[in-house]
Write an enzyme that holds these catalytic residues in place. Structure first.
Site, PDB file in Angstrom:
ATOM      1  N   CYS B  76      38.623 110.604  47.307  1.00 14.25           N
ATOM      2  CA  CYS B  76      37.343 110.006  47.699  1.00 14.25           C
ATOM      3  C   CYS B  76      36.448 111.074  48.342  1.00 14.25           C
ATOM      4  CB  CYS B  76      37.612 108.809  48.622  1.00 14.25           C
ATOM      5  SG  CYS B  76      36.196 107.723  48.826  1.00 14.25           S
ATOM      6  N   HIS B 176      41.056 105.497  45.309  1.00 14.59           N
ATOM      7  CA  HIS B 176      42.160 105.678  46.252  1.00 14.59           C
ATOM      8  C   HIS B 176      43.490 105.427  45.558  1.00 14.59           C
ATOM      9  CE1 HIS B 176      40.036 106.070  50.137  1.00 14.59           C
ATOM     10  NE2 HIS B 176      39.056 105.512  49.447  1.00 14.59           N
ATOM     11  N   GLU B 178      46.415 105.722  46.686  1.00 15.89           N
ATOM     12  CA  GLU B 178      47.376 105.075  47.600  1.00 15.89           C
ATOM     13  C   GLU B 178      47.141 103.576  47.716  1.00 15.89           C
ATOM     14  OE1 GLU B 178      44.744 106.720  48.440  1.00 15.89           O
ATOM     15  OE2 GLU B 178      43.955 106.155  50.403  1.00 15.89           O
TER      16      GLU B 178
END
Lengths: 240, 197
Positions: B76, B176, B178
């Site tokens: 990001c 993202h 994750e």
């Protein structure tokens, strides 16, 4: 959540136990949920410590985004939750009491982290914002409050119909459409989901960006996958 | 594998650490850059604003370490730092890639918060083993405007923008990983695998 367990009621009352939050979180993730919302209604001195442990446990087990709300009153409450692994915080009563909190949160953590939860109840011909887990009236009209918090820095709105909460009578599409047509930030529909059609009504007719359901999924009346298959068959783009 | 994560903002660094631990990596967090030379890989996470990050990070040292070949993943905002500058602020980025960081157009809701599909434009080790139509999770107001062989994948949100770049030893994702379920996990695994080489 209350006392570390998932609970659910009807119109914010008559809470029933619905399970362990981490187990439920994993189940919904596996069913294809796009995002989870945890609202902690525990009111006790130990709340902060237990919430931190819980948020960490959820974050360790979850690789999809989640929001934590319920009793977030200060910057340090928000920091605790975000630094423990939550992606967003939801504020409600604290934002009504001190709207500057919304601005401070968005300045420090970014507006993408800041969800303002609005509990709406029909009063006569208009919808009024309720505070303190829908136990108090505020005199604020829902659409003007929604616009105000958008200006203050909210990144997203979670709009719950108190009248429909837990009733399975359908989302209040009139309420939701009035909000989505007034703001330019994502709106999550909440309160009243009971059938597959209800999800379509919230997303297509009321133009909400997301639809939240609790009772339906907690008591296994529908799975997230069934909802998504139905939406997909009806022309709504969803993540499989 | 030791992975150093830079901390330059206020927010969630817990999820990326949890995701790395799940893959057997040992994450550590630094504000000053201590330990970055000894680490096996670096991560510039996606928390904060461009200027805040660029002004608080040891930018010169990071540029040197990345140029010397240290495997690095920017997530990001971390990806946006690879460029020279951003419409979000005035600070100078790492200038490792040509291009600039622009604000998403007013025709769409900004920030983009949610899941979106990823179009793979080019073969790369980071996107190996993905679904045919992978979905990834975004939280962004800005995107990289860049054109070159480093653009591996794009997404559409008011504009078609590069969302995954790869250049030699450094990689960036505008989304993202994750928080992107199984797809994100595969991308993180691919990065760790590439960093091991």
């Amino acid at each position: 959540m209350k006392g570390g367990r998932v609970v659910k009621g009807v119109k914010f009352e008559g809470l029933r136990d619905a399970g362990d939050p981490v187990e439920l979180a994993r189940r919904y993730r596996d069913e294809g949920a796009d995002e989870l919302v945890f609202l902690d209604i525990t009111a006790s001195l130990e709340k902060r410590a237990t919430l931190r442990v819980l948020v960490r446990k959820v974050a360790e087990n979850l690789d999809i985004p989640f929001t934590v709300g319920g009793g977030i009153r200060t910057m340090s409450d928000a920091r605790l939750v975000l630094c423990s692994g939550a992606d967003k915080v939801a504020v409600n009563t604290a934002a009504i009491q001190d709207p500057r909190l919304v601005t401070r949160l968005s300045e420090v953590f970014g507006s993408q982290c800041v969800v303002v939860a609005i509990d709406a109840r029909l009063q006569g011909a208009s919808y009024e914002v309720q505070s303190h887990a829908a136990t108090r009236r505020t005199g604020l009209e829902v659409v003007s409050w929604a616009k105000r918090v958008e200006e203050l820095g909210a990144g997203e709105l979670l709009v719950t119909s108190v009248d429909r909460d837990g009733t399975k009578a359908g989302y209040d599409t009139k309420l939701l459409a009035s909000v989505t047509s007034a703001v330019n930030i994502p709106v999550i529909a909440s309160g009243g989901a009971g059938t597959l059609e209800h999800f379509l009504q919230a997303l297509r007719d009321a133009r909400c960006d997301a639809a939240l359901a609790a009772s339906l999924f907690h008591y296994r009346e529908l799975t997230v996958g069934e909802v998504k298959d139905y939406l997909s068959a009806n022309g709504v783009t969803v993540r499989p | 594998m030791r992975v150093t994560i830079f901390n330059y903002g206020a927010g969630n660094l817990f999820s990326i650490q949890a995701a790395l631990r799940k893959e057997g990596a040992k994450p550590s967090v630094t504000k000053t850059g201590s330990g970055m030379k000894e680490a096996d890989a670096l991560i510039l996470p996606g928390v904060g604003s461009f200027d805040q990050a660029a002004n608080s990070l040891p930018m010169e040292e990071i540029r040197e370490v990345i140029r010397s070949g240290k495997p690095t993943l920017g997530i990001c905002l971390g990806l946006q730092l690879f460029f020279g500058g951003s419409e979000e602020g005035r600070a100078k980025g790492l200038s490792l890639l040509k291009g600039r960081v622009r604000r998403l157009p007013p025709s769409v809701k900004v920030p983009q918060i949610g899941w979106n599909t990823l179009n793979v434009e080019r073969e790369n080790e980071l996107v190996s083993g993905l679904d045919k139509e992978p979905w990834v999770y975004y939280v962004n107001s800005y995107y990289p405007e860049t054109d070159g062989k480093w653009v591996v994948a794009t997404s559409d949100y008011g504009v078609r923008f590069p969302c995954l770049v790869a250049e030699k030893n450094f990689y960036g994702t505008q989304f993202h990983p994750e928080k992107s379920g199984a797809t994100g996990r595969t991308i993180l695994q691919n990065f760790l695998k590439a960093a091991k080489k």
